[in-house]
Design a protein around this motif. Structure first.
Motif, PDB file in Angstrom:
ATOM      1  N   LYS A   1      30.031 113.670  22.562  1.00 57.30           N
ATOM      2  CA  LYS A   1      30.493 113.704  21.176  1.00 57.30           C
ATOM      3  C   LYS A   1      29.531 114.397  20.214  1.00 57.30           C
ATOM      4  CE  LYS A   1      34.317 111.248  21.497  1.00 57.30           C
ATOM      5  NZ  LYS A   1      35.612 111.783  21.112  1.00 57.30           N
TER       6      LYS A   1
ATOM      7  N   LYS B   1      27.630 101.700  16.842  1.00 53.18           N
ATOM      8  CA  LYS B   1      28.212 100.399  17.068  1.00 53.18           C
ATOM      9  C   LYS B   1      28.276 100.120  18.567  1.00 53.18           C
ATOM     10  CE  LYS B   1      31.699 100.512  18.838  1.00 53.18           C
ATOM     11  NZ  LYS B   1      32.237 101.137  20.058  1.00 53.18           N
TER      12      LYS B   1
ATOM     13  N   HIS C   1      33.120 105.725  14.087  1.00 51.76           N
ATOM     14  CA  HIS C   1      33.678 107.083  14.030  1.00 51.76           C
ATOM     15  C   HIS C   1      35.164 107.076  13.688  1.00 51.76           C
ATOM     16  CE1 HIS C   1      34.867 106.345  18.220  1.00 51.76           C
ATOM     17  NE2 HIS C   1      35.684 107.383  18.117  1.00 51.76           N
ATOM     18  N   TYR C   2      35.821 105.915  13.788  1.00 48.38           N
ATOM     19  CA  TYR C   2      37.231 105.891  13.395  1.00 48.38           C
ATOM     20  C   TYR C   2      37.395 106.246  11.921  1.00 48.38           C
ATOM     21  CZ  TYR C   2      39.588 104.903  17.652  1.00 48.38           C
ATOM     22  OH  TYR C   2      40.139 105.067  18.893  1.00 48.38           O
TER      23      TYR C   2
ATOM     24  N   LYS D   1      38.062 109.948  11.352  1.00 47.69           N
ATOM     25  CA  LYS D   1      39.261 110.610  11.877  1.00 47.69           C
ATOM     26  C   LYS D   1      40.155 111.060  10.732  1.00 47.69           C
ATOM     27  CE  LYS D   1      39.399 108.149  16.266  1.00 47.69           C
ATOM     28  NZ  LYS D   1      39.349 109.173  17.315  1.00 47.69           N
TER      29      LYS D   1
ATOM     30  N   GLU E   1      44.069 103.521  25.326  1.00 51.40           N
ATOM     31  CA  GLU E   1      43.392 104.636  26.008  1.00 51.40           C
ATOM     32  C   GLU E   1      43.811 104.648  27.468  1.00 51.40           C
ATOM     33  OE1 GLU E   1      39.074 105.160  24.713  1.00 51.40           O
ATOM     34  OE2 GLU E   1      39.336 103.005  24.676  1.00 51.40           O
TER      35      GLU E   1
ATOM     36  N   ARG F   1      30.244 104.113  31.948  1.00 43.53           N
ATOM     37  CA  ARG F   1      29.649 103.205  30.955  1.00 43.53           C
ATOM     38  C   ARG F   1      29.798 101.741  31.344  1.00 43.53           C
ATOM     39  NH1 ARG F   1      32.940 103.475  26.459  1.00 43.53           N
ATOM     40  NH2 ARG F   1      31.348 102.959  24.952  1.00 43.53           N
TER      41      ARG F   1
ATOM     42  N   TYR G   1      27.154  99.076  30.150  1.00 47.97           N
ATOM     43  CA  TYR G   1      27.298  98.653  28.758  1.00 47.97           C
ATOM     44  C   TYR G   1      28.589  97.854  28.579  1.00 47.97           C
ATOM     45  CZ  TYR G   1      29.730  99.190  24.331  1.00 47.97           C
ATOM     46  OH  TYR G   1      30.502  98.934  23.227  1.00 47.97           O
TER      47      TYR G   1
ATOM     48  N   ASP H   1      33.741  95.966  21.684  1.00 48.62           N
ATOM     49  CA  ASP H   1      33.658  97.430  21.745  1.00 48.62           C
ATOM     50  C   ASP H   1      34.618  98.086  20.746  1.00 48.62           C
ATOM     51  OD1 ASP H   1      32.783  99.928  23.030  1.00 48.62           O
ATOM     52  OD2 ASP H   1      34.809 100.041  23.843  1.00 48.62           O
TER      53      ASP H   1
ATOM     54  N   HIS I   1      36.277  99.225  15.153  1.00 50.39           N
ATOM     55  CA  HIS I   1      37.321 100.208  14.847  1.00 50.39           C
ATOM     56  C   HIS I   1      38.605  99.567  14.319  1.00 50.39           C
ATOM     57  CE1 HIS I   1      34.628 102.891  16.770  1.00 50.39           C
ATOM     58  NE2 HIS I   1      35.054 102.751  17.995  1.00 50.39           N
TER      59      HIS I   1
ATOM     60  N   LYS J   1      42.067  99.628  27.745  1.00 51.57           N
ATOM     61  CA  LYS J   1      41.710 100.788  28.583  1.00 51.57           C
ATOM     62  C   LYS J   1      42.689 100.867  29.743  1.00 51.57           C
ATOM     63  CE  LYS J   1      37.052 101.368  27.163  1.00 51.57           C
ATOM     64  NZ  LYS J   1      37.183 102.502  26.237  1.00 51.57           N
TER      65      LYS J   1
ATOM     66  N   GLN K   1      46.130 109.608  16.982  1.00 52.31           N
ATOM     67  CA  GLN K   1      45.950 110.544  18.080  1.00 52.31           C
ATOM     68  C   GLN K   1      46.934 110.224  19.172  1.00 52.31           C
ATOM     69  OE1 GLN K   1      41.849 109.630  18.398  1.00 52.31           O
ATOM     70  NE2 GLN K   1      42.093 108.067  19.924  1.00 52.31           N
TER      71      GLN K   1
END
Ligand code: BG6
Length: 486
Positions: free
Chosen positions: A21, A145, A175-176, A179, A213, A220, A223, A232, A237, A336, A374
């Motif tokens: 990113k 975050k 980061h949301y 957007k 997603e 990852r 984490y 997460d 978000h 996910k 998105q």
């Protein structure tokens, strides 16, 4: 316009976030001439790479992740000249001296320390920077975050960072908020007089916020298995999206005014007490399944067989206890390895109070405003219209469709592109303030505690589906259904 010269130091410089990113975002801004040619990007990691090795790694990543026309050899070559790499063991403060040698004593430039690493390290890194004399009045720190794993750890980390950086120079990124559609939500709400009078529980039946997603946890897992979907995605978000939908109009698009209003929403979330958690939440974990026709392993196999209880899916009913929203639930869900990669906010209006049209005894489809984050960013307003024809009046819901790609014909920047420039420009409006993060944790914590205390396993769902049965049951109990936009 170009931003002023800066030195950006990225801790976790070879990590997933930096590679996938941050560097692509910086590259694209540099390619478009927004990064000053004298700016430097100094990646910090324990990898032992030298500048040349790091540049090769980044070049390979840019070529792999960007379309060929965006990553010409010339533009990539120009960008690589900004990059440096330095090996530091952050627990050894003596090693920070090497960073000082690169940065020098130029206090004219903006200095950004981007901590793209685990939040337990934030305090140590800030102390290391401070003891090496690297923090000057123009330095800023960016924190990724999630900050901590509960309220107590978030406070501790915020305290530690706060001993080195004052609040106005701490940028807690979500980061949301960068957007396009999320920022557009503010414009839609506050630059159109049409919606605001309807924007309350009198007119709105409920709101759904979905971030699904199709990716799994990939590299990852280490984490993610300690975090799970609630920490997460939801704590940050999804709650931030909820805040932007629910907040009162701020008096200005100003760093404190916007964040004050978001904070009030977080403080108004009805706390979940123990009995609520079983009724108003659902957690799931993906098993093996099919994504786009290809077989993918389950979560535990992604963890090499560890018997984890971490949730990779969460659905919740959230109530906001204030005048505007009492009686209008917000349903959140994220997961996910879902069937679709799609994020959207659905505002479902109440049905008409009485139908005059024959054949509509079962009800007329209520209006729905769908903000698509998105893919295919855009806004759809579902209206009911008459099907053309000489026969009787037949009703049909049809969307008014605004596709950003079609309407504006220009590529939408990634959220990080916008937010990284905001840091250099010194604008924290789209970043989370300390009190917001802590209020979000305070609300989230009882859910985590109740899940842990229940001793129950998360419900299993097959990869490539729309989540576990409990998520459907959660919303159907209230006589509603999840919206699946085609
Ligand atoms: C990150 C989460 O914050 O957001 C990831 O840690 C998740 O688990 C990602 O995949 C989703 O971001 P986006 O922009 O791809 O929706």
């Amino acid at each position: 316009p170009q931003v002023e010269p800066c030195d950006m130091v990225v801790f976790g410089g070879t990590g997933d976030l930096a590679m996938r990113k941050l560097l692509p975002a910086l590259y694209l801004r540099a390619r478009d001439g927004q990064l000053d040619p004298g700016s430097r990007i100094v990646a910090v990691s324990r990898s032992g790479l030298d500048d040349a090795g790091y540049r090769d790694k980044v070049a390979a990543e840019l070529r792999a992740s960007l379309p060929a026309e965006s990553a010409s050899a010339e533009a990539v070559g120009d960008f690589l000249r900004h990059l440096h790499h330095i090996t530091i063991d952050v627990s050894e403060h003596a090693t920070f001296g090497a960073l000082g040698e690169i940065l020098g004593t130029d206090t004219e430039r903006v200095r950004v320390f981007y901590l793209a690493c685990a939040s337990q390290l934030f305090g140590t890194i800030c102390r290391g920077l401070d003891s090496a004399g690297l923090v000057d009045p123009r330095s800023r720190v960016v924190l990724e975050k999630p900050i901590g794993h509960d309220l107590a750890s978030a406070r501790r980390i915020n305290d530690e960072v706060g001993t080195v950086f004052p609040e106005e120079r701490i940028y807690r990124i979500d980061h949301y908020l960068g957007k396009e559609t999320v920022q557009n939500l503010l414009v839609l709400r506050f630059a159109n007089a049409l919606l605001e009078p309807q924007w309350n529980s009198g007119a709105i039946d409920h709101v759904q916020i979905t971030v699904s997603e199709s990716l799994g946890v990939g590299g990852r897992a280490g984490y993610y298995d300690r975090a799970g979907a609630l920490r997460d995605m939801v704590q940050n978000h999804l709650l931030q999206l909820l805040c932007l939908v629910a907040m009162e109009p701020p008096t200005a698009l100003d760093r404190e005014a916007v964040r004050d209003e978001k904070l009030k929403v977080l403080q108004a979330l009805r706390p979940m007490v123990e009995g609520d958690v079983a009724r108003a939440t659902c957690r799931g974990q993906y098993g093996a399944g099919l994504i786009d026709g290809a077989a993918v392993p389950g979560y535990r196999e992604d963890l090499d067989g560890a018997p984890s209880r971490t949730e990779t899916f969460a659905a919740l009913r959230v109530d906001i206890a204030n005048w505007r929203w009492s009686g209008t639930p917000f349903y959140l869900r994220t997961g996910k390895r879902m069937e679709r990669h799609a994020s959207e906010i659905v505002v479902q209006f109440r049905p008409v109070p009485h139908s005059i049209f024959p054949g509509t005894e079962g009800g007329i489809s209520p209006n729905r405003l769908v903000l698509r984050l998105q893919p295919d960013e855009g806004v759809r307003l579902h209206l009911v219209t008459k099907e053309p024809g000489p026969g009787g009046v037949r009703l049909r819901p049809v969307p008014l469709n605004l596709s950003f790609a079609e309407t504006f014909q220009s590529p939408l920047p990634d959220a990080y592109e916008r937010l990284l420039l905001d840091v250099i420009r010194g604008n924290p409006t789209l970043f989370m303030r300390r009190d917001e993060v802590e209020a979000a944790w305070a609300w989230t914590e009882p859910i985590l505690a109740a899940w842990a205390a229940s001793g129950e396993e998360p419900q299993r769902y097959a990869a490539g589906t729309s989540g576990p049965p409990g998520a459907t049951a959660l919303i159907e109990r209230d006589g509603r259904t999840w919206h699946e936009e085609d």
